[in-house]
Scaffold this motif. Structure first.
Motif, PDB file in Angstrom:
ATOM      1  N   ASP A 107       0.681  -1.125  -0.121  1.00  0.00           N
ATOM      2  CA  ASP A 107       0.030   0.038   0.065  1.00  0.00           C
ATOM      3  C   ASP A 107       0.969   1.105   0.058  1.00  0.00           C
ATOM      4  OD1 ASP A 107      -2.517   1.274   0.617  1.00  0.00           O
ATOM      5  OD2 ASP A 107      -1.620   2.195   2.319  1.00  0.00           O
ATOM      6  N   ALA A 108       0.771   2.161  -0.839  1.00  0.00           N
ATOM      7  CA  ALA A 108       1.255   3.232  -0.920  1.00  0.00           C
ATOM      8  C   ALA A 108       1.379   4.024   0.180  1.00  0.00           C
ATOM      9  CB  ALA A 108       1.004   4.139  -1.997  1.00  0.00           C
ATOM     10  N   SER A 109       0.389   4.396   0.935  1.00  0.00           N
ATOM     11  CA  SER A 109       0.565   5.203   2.012  1.00  0.00           C
ATOM     12  C   SER A 109       1.151   4.375   3.304  1.00  0.00           C
ATOM     13  CB  SER A 109      -1.051   5.389   2.643  1.00  0.00           C
ATOM     14  OG  SER A 109      -1.761   4.301   2.860  1.00  0.00           O
ATOM     15  N   GLN A 134       8.807  11.923  -4.891  1.00  0.00           N
ATOM     16  CA  GLN A 134       8.930  11.038  -3.617  1.00  0.00           C
ATOM     17  C   GLN A 134       9.507  11.518  -2.612  1.00  0.00           C
ATOM     18  OE1 GLN A 134       8.874   8.617  -6.754  1.00  0.00           O
ATOM     19  NE2 GLN A 134       6.805   8.751  -6.640  1.00  0.00           N
ATOM     20  N   ALA A 195      11.224  -0.148  -2.439  1.00  0.00           N
ATOM     21  CA  ALA A 195       9.749  -0.052  -3.052  1.00  0.00           C
ATOM     22  C   ALA A 195      10.064   0.069  -4.612  1.00  0.00           C
ATOM     23  CB  ALA A 195       9.159   1.045  -2.423  1.00  0.00           C
ATOM     24  N   ILE A 197       7.432  -0.160  -8.390  1.00  0.00           N
ATOM     25  CA  ILE A 197       5.937  -0.007  -9.105  1.00  0.00           C
ATOM     26  C   ILE A 197       5.853  -1.625  -9.762  1.00  0.00           C
ATOM     27  CG2 ILE A 197       4.380   0.947 -10.806  1.00  0.00           C
ATOM     28  CD1 ILE A 197       4.795   2.844  -8.688  1.00  0.00           C
ATOM     29  N   SER A 201       0.737  -0.466  -9.140  1.00  0.00           N
ATOM     30  CA  SER A 201       0.802  -0.200  -7.756  1.00  0.00           C
ATOM     31  C   SER A 201       2.028  -0.270  -6.954  1.00  0.00           C
ATOM     32  CB  SER A 201      -0.218  -1.260  -7.089  1.00  0.00           C
ATOM     33  OG  SER A 201      -1.516  -1.014  -7.670  1.00  0.00           O
ATOM     34  N   TRP A 202       2.566   0.746  -5.890  1.00  0.00           N
ATOM     35  CA  TRP A 202       3.508   0.471  -5.227  1.00  0.00           C
ATOM     36  C   TRP A 202       3.620  -0.704  -4.470  1.00  0.00           C
ATOM     37  CZ3 TRP A 202       8.089   3.308  -5.642  1.00  0.00           C
ATOM     38  CH2 TRP A 202       7.836   4.557  -6.264  1.00  0.00           C
TER      39      TRP A 202
END
Length: 252
Positions: A107-109, A134, A195, A197, A201-202
């Motif tokens: 999840d990116a967050s 980023q 991290a 892509i 999605s990350w």
């Protein structure tokens, strides 16, 4: 309702019983209105007094109790909660064991909050590689950690406006649309998050595995070295077609 905010059932019953009356009550009356056992009533009242939700006074030989207005309690609960949050932000738990597992984040967050936590908890060093959009999210925090004496080195793809002492900028040699963003942070040469892509999605891995931390630390400095070499000798190196092709694959 007060039980949702850390009050016991008896405390909630006693507070509501007192609050519902238009005059102060003695302990006997509170027992009758609240259905709290007589043996427990003084213990519960004392806890409510300590919490600042019930006031007490002497009327002759009798002690009377009055409830604090509910709005005041709401303000107190909010203030206490915000204070606890601030204390929690500065609370650190240091690992006392070696964890060789590789943990995954999707999840990116969650990835962003983990990166922020790693930066905040750094004691001696931070190595950070990321695309400028980023990295800029953490710029002020990185500058703050450097001011606190932490050694910070960053490699920003696309460049970064910052007061950091050790910052390196890689200007991409191919179109941005073809680049695959990634983020790599290594803290205290012990904690790592990488991290990238995947399927739009990350995704990320997080580990304290020493071999992986060492390998990606070398990876970080490898890219820093190539970035600086390209910056200084780029015009000369790019005249060689094979070297130009290899340099175009730097990081991405």
């Amino acid at each position: 309702m007060l039980q949702k905010f850390g009050f016991t059932q008896y405390e909630s019953q006693v507070y509501e019983a007192i609050f519902a009356q238009d005059q102060p009550l003695d302990a006997t009356s509170i027992v009758n209105y609240s259905n709290v056992p007589k043996a427990k009533i003084y213990e519960v009242l004392n806890r409510l007094i300590d919490k600042g939700t019930v006031l007490t006074t002497m009327h002759g030989k009798k002690k009377l109790y009055m409830a604090v207005d509910l709005q005041s309690i709401i303000l107190k609960i909010r203030a206490d909660f915000e204070k606890d949050i601030e204390e929690l932000k500065t609370y650190k738990i240091k690992r006392t064991f070696t964890d060789e597992h590789i943990w995954t984040l999707k999840d990116a967050s969650s990835i962003a909050s983990n990166i922020e936590q790693l930066i905040e908890e750094a004691d001696s060093s931070i190595l950070f590689l990321a695309w400028n959009e980023q990295m800029d999210k953490y710029r002020e925090l990185l500058e703050q950690k450097e001011a606190e004496g932490v050694h910070v080195e960053v490699l920003a793809v696309g460049g970064l406006q910052s007061s950091l002492t050790h910052k390196y900028s890689l200007i991409p040699m191919i179109e941005d649309s073809k680049l695959e963003p990634s983020q790599l942070i290594i803290v205290d040469y012990a904690y790592l998050l990488f991290a990238g892509i995947e399927h739009d999605s990350w995704k990320a891995i997080k580990t304290t595995s020493k071999p992986i931390v060492k390998a990606l630390t070398d990876y970080f400095y490898h890219d820093v070295a190539l970035t600086q070499i390209t910056k200084k000798y780029g015009d000369q190196l790019l005249q060689d077609e094979e070297i130009a092709r290899l340099l175009a694959r730097l990081i991405y």
